[in-house]
Structures are given as C-alpha cells and as structure tokens.
Design a protein around this motif. Structure first.
Motif, PDB file in Angstrom:
ATOM      1  N   THR A 112       0.817  -1.200   0.000  1.00 56.03           N
ATOM      2  CA  THR A 112       0.000   0.000   0.000  1.00 56.03           C
ATOM      3  C   THR A 112       0.858   1.259   0.000  1.00 56.03           C
ATOM      4  O   THR A 112       2.089   1.197   0.086  1.00 56.03           O
ATOM      5  N   VAL A 120      -5.260  -9.101  -1.130  1.00 56.39           N
ATOM      6  CA  VAL A 120      -6.619  -8.696  -1.510  1.00 56.39           C
ATOM      7  C   VAL A 120      -7.071  -9.550  -2.688  1.00 56.39           C
ATOM      8  O   VAL A 120      -6.305  -9.786  -3.628  1.00 56.39           O
ATOM      9  N   ASP A 121      -8.316 -10.021  -2.632  1.00 54.11           N
ATOM     10  CA  ASP A 121      -8.915 -10.727  -3.761  1.00 54.11           C
ATOM     11  C   ASP A 121     -10.274 -10.104  -4.062  1.00 54.11           C
ATOM     12  O   ASP A 121     -10.792  -9.299  -3.289  1.00 54.11           O
ATOM     13  N   LEU A 157      -4.830  -0.502  -5.829  1.00 57.74           N
ATOM     14  CA  LEU A 157      -4.543  -0.595  -4.397  1.00 57.74           C
ATOM     15  C   LEU A 157      -3.197   0.011  -4.038  1.00 57.74           C
ATOM     16  O   LEU A 157      -2.996   0.429  -2.900  1.00 57.74           O
ATOM     17  N   ILE A 165      -8.207   1.358   2.098  1.00 58.28           N
ATOM     18  CA  ILE A 165      -8.567   0.037   1.569  1.00 58.28           C
ATOM     19  C   ILE A 165      -9.619  -0.625   2.448  1.00 58.28           C
ATOM     20  O   ILE A 165     -10.558  -1.270   1.961  1.00 58.28           O
ATOM     21  N   ARG A 169     -14.081   0.364   0.194  1.00 58.49           N
ATOM     22  CA  ARG A 169     -14.106  -0.733  -0.770  1.00 58.49           C
ATOM     23  C   ARG A 169     -14.986  -0.421  -1.980  1.00 58.49           C
ATOM     24  O   ARG A 169     -14.659  -0.783  -3.110  1.00 58.49           O
ATOM     25  N   ILE A 196     -14.749  -6.211  -4.141  1.00 60.33           N
ATOM     26  CA  ILE A 196     -13.607  -6.625  -3.324  1.00 60.33           C
ATOM     27  C   ILE A 196     -14.116  -7.633  -2.296  1.00 60.33           C
ATOM     28  O   ILE A 196     -14.995  -7.319  -1.493  1.00 60.33           O
ATOM     29  N   ASP A 198     -12.138  -9.865   0.039  1.00 61.97           N
ATOM     30  CA  ASP A 198     -11.486  -9.990   1.343  1.00 61.97           C
ATOM     31  C   ASP A 198     -10.155  -9.250   1.323  1.00 61.97           C
ATOM     32  O   ASP A 198      -9.473  -9.210   0.295  1.00 61.97           O
ATOM     33  N   VAL A 199      -9.830  -8.671   2.474  1.00 63.24           N
ATOM     34  CA  VAL A 199      -8.540  -7.999   2.678  1.00 63.24           C
ATOM     35  C   VAL A 199      -7.862  -8.689   3.855  1.00 63.24           C
ATOM     36  O   VAL A 199      -8.347  -8.605   4.994  1.00 63.24           O
TER      37      VAL A 199
END
Length: 285
Positions: A112, A120-121, A157, A165, A169, A196, A198-199
C-alpha cells in the motif's frame, strides 16, 4: 452526468465505426473470391436436398454466430438467435456466448501507499457486448480480461492507504470497474461489476491493531467511569444539602437502608445509631 453521457456516446460511435470497418472488408473479395462463392452456390444447388442440412445452422438464445466467408467477416454482423444460412466450403462460423461471466481474482500481495503488505482478492462480472469485436480484435477475451483484472487491482490498491482500503471498498471497486471497462471496450467486453471480497492483513499487524483497539476501548471506559463518578459526587452533594435542611430525613434514610438490607435475608444486619443518642448515655455515666 452530462460528461459521462457524452463519453458513453463517444464509445458507442467508435465501436460502430470499428465494427463497420471490419464488416466492410466483405466486399473486397475480388474476382477470384466471387468465382469461388459462385461455384459454392452451384455445388449447393446441385446437391439439394442433402446440402440443406450443411447450410442451415442454429444458435441458441444466449449465443451469437460470427460468419467468415473466405476468411472475411460477412456483412451484417453477428447472426442469431435462431436459424442462419451458410455456404458450404467457403463459410465458417464461431459461436460467442453473450451471458454474464464471473471469475475470481486470485489473492494479490500488494504494497500500500503507507508501506503495508496486504493480500486482496475480488470478483468480476462481465459479458460480451459486441461479438464481432470479441472475435476479431483479440485471441482470448476471457483470459485477457482475467489478467487485466489482476494488474488493475494491484495498480489501484498501490495508490491507497491501508485505512482507505479497509473503509472505501466501494470506491475502489467502482474505480476498478471504470478502468477495466475503458480497457476492454476495444474487445467488445462490458465489465458490469467489480467487488472486493477480502482484505487479509499480516498476523503481526492484526495483533497490533487488536491491541490498539483494546487500549482505545479501555481508555474510553475509564473516561466514562470518571464522568460517572463526577455525576455521582454532584448528586451526593445535592442530597447532603437536602438532608442538612431536615435532620429527620437522615433517620428516614437510615430506615430505608435497613429495609433494603433486611429484604436480602442477610444473617448480619448493621443498624447505625445516631451520635446524639450515644452522647446522652455518656453523660449519664
């Protein structure tokens, strides 16, 4: 909104121009090409009715067919749904699925803006908007869109802080959708939605954030308890002033306290005695 509408109209006009340029090539077959097409028509007529089964094709409601005649796209664009006609030997066709396609973006390790590594996905929804461009302008539109989504996620991102983030989202997803839609416009692809999923944070960072949140909650609890003590002391001060005005009120308060203690069925009851009563016994002695 006006600028967005103008941009959309500009995209549509450019898309029509590109499709028209592809379809106009059908008229450039030349003399040899027209001779071959004529021979193909004569062959079809000579072998009727057997050849009719080779010339009539069917595409489903959610599909479109792109016909190539002597390697060139036939004028009129995509065919279907339903029946369409091709010439034997000279024509071939490709079916294109027009339904919405979804795929998962694999977890991406991203650094970041504030130098924090996160994983992240996400998920992308897209469909083929122009079958002619999807066939003629790119080899594999699905694979290209998947790879572009991964790189776009990393690029977007990389310009955000960790706090942005975690909290923005929807804004990140909208930015990705706009970028992907612009990039895939030449391929006849329409990106409908990006989400987005999951982080994931490093374990050390999760523990540090949990400790920070716990310390913040404890600090707020202490402040609230202190404010309660202040309010209670003010209430007690006001009560003492009221009791000081009427000495009998203190005796009533004693009796009320005794009643409260007796209601709990305690084996030991402490009964307070006024100091002036004790002084009377001391004077007799």
């Amino acid at each position: 909104m006006e600028e967005y509408g103008k941009e959309t109209q500009s995209r549509e006009s450019k898309r029509r121009e590109r499709q028209a340029a592809l379809e106009s090539s059908d008229t450039d077959n030349g003399l040899c090409g027209w001779i071959i097409v004529g021979l193909s028509i004569l062959l079809m007529l000579a072998t009727l009715p057997l050849s009719i089964w080779m010339c009539i094709k069917i595409v489903k409601e959610y599909e479109r067919a792109i016909i190539f005649r002597l390697g060139r796209i036939v004028r009129g664009g995509a065919k279907g749904p339903g029946l369409f006609f091709i010439l034997p030997c000279t024509d071939s066709f490709i079916n294109v699925d027009m339904r919405t396609i979804t795929f998962d973006i694999p977890p991406q390790e991203v650094l970041t803006k504030d130098s924090v590594t996160v994983s992240v996905d996400g998920v992308v929804y897209y469909r083929v908007q122009n079958a002619t461009l999807a066939v003629a302008n790119i080899t594999n539109a699905d694979a290209a869109t998947r790879l572009l989504a991964q790189t776009t996620l990393r690029n977007v991102l990389g310009t955000k802080n960790l706090a942005e983030i975690l909290s923005d989202r929807n804004e990140i997803a909208h930015s990705m959708q706009s970028t992907l839609d612009d990039a895939t416009d030449d391929w006849g692809i329409k990106v409908e939605r990006v989400e987005i999923k999951d982080v994931k944070l490093p374990q050390q960072l999760q523990r540090a954030m949990a400790a920070e949140a716990e310390a913040s909650r404890e600090a707020r609890a202490k402040v609230i308890a202190a404010e309660g003590e202040v309010n209670a002391s003010r209430a007690l001060k006001e009560a003492s002033l009221v009791i000081a005005e009427s000495p009998s009120g203190l005796q009533l308060r004693y009796l009320q306290t005794l009643n409260t203690i007796a209601a709990e069925k305690n084996s030991t009851i402490i009964f307070p005695l006024p100091m002036d009563m004790m002084q009377a016994f001391m004077k007799r002695d």
